[in-house]
Design an enzyme around this catalytic site. Structure first.
Site, PDB file in Angstrom:
ATOM      1  N   TYR A   1      24.934  47.166 -36.063  1.00 18.43           N
ATOM      2  CA  TYR A   1      23.489  47.338 -36.167  1.00 18.43           C
ATOM      3  C   TYR A   1      22.898  47.634 -34.794  1.00 18.43           C
ATOM      4  O   TYR A   1      23.481  47.308 -33.767  1.00 18.43           O
ATOM      5  CB  TYR A   1      22.817  46.116 -36.797  1.00 18.43           C
ATOM      6  CG  TYR A   1      22.935  44.852 -35.977  1.00 18.43           C
ATOM      7  CD1 TYR A   1      21.928  44.490 -35.081  1.00 18.43           C
ATOM      8  CD2 TYR A   1      24.047  44.031 -36.087  1.00 18.43           C
ATOM      9  CE1 TYR A   1      22.038  43.346 -34.315  1.00 18.43           C
ATOM     10  CE2 TYR A   1      24.158  42.886 -35.325  1.00 18.43           C
ATOM     11  CZ  TYR A   1      23.154  42.545 -34.445  1.00 18.43           C
ATOM     12  OH  TYR A   1      23.267  41.413 -33.680  1.00 18.43           O
TER      13      TYR A   1
ATOM     14  N   SER B   1      26.757  44.117 -32.454  1.00 23.41           N
ATOM     15  CA  SER B   1      25.708  45.131 -32.368  1.00 23.41           C
ATOM     16  C   SER B   1      26.071  46.206 -31.357  1.00 23.41           C
ATOM     17  O   SER B   1      27.077  46.118 -30.652  1.00 23.41           O
ATOM     18  CB  SER B   1      24.327  44.549 -32.009  1.00 23.41           C
ATOM     19  OG  SER B   1      24.282  44.179 -30.646  1.00 23.41           O
TER      20      SER B   1
END
Length: 99
Positions: free
Chosen positions: A45, A12
């Site tokens: 993400y 992430s």
């Protein structure tokens, strides 16, 4: 500007909540991150971090490609049947919004 990398986290990019909101990003949203220094690009993400910290952290294996101190462009994409007006924010070295 990436402030830290964490190879031990599973993945992430952590972005402060105030920048996430200003850019119109969503938690968990897929983003394309490009390093202005190396040209490396990766998909990951959004992980929302504490607001107003200025900390943008690349997590997991991505930290091998984009390192602390590199200026990055974080891009998200959308599909719609109408024209989309992009949201653009520019930050200084402390990740404070300047434009």
């Amino acid at each position: 500007m990436v402030t830290r990398g964490d190879l031990e986290y599973e993945g992430s990019i952590e972005i402060p909540e105030d920048l996430v909101e200003a850019a119109g990003l969503w938690p968990g949203e897929k983003v394309l991150v490009a390093s202005c220094a190396s040209g490396n690009r990766l998909e990951t993400y959004v992980l929302v971090g504490p607001p107003r910290t200025g900390q943008i952290i690349i997590n997991g294996a991505a930290a091998h490609l984009i390192k602390a101190g590199e200026r990055v462009i974080i891009m998200s994409f959308a599909l719609d049947d109408k024209p989309i007006t992009p949201t653009r924010i520019v930050c200084n070295e402390l990740n404070e919004i300047i434009a």
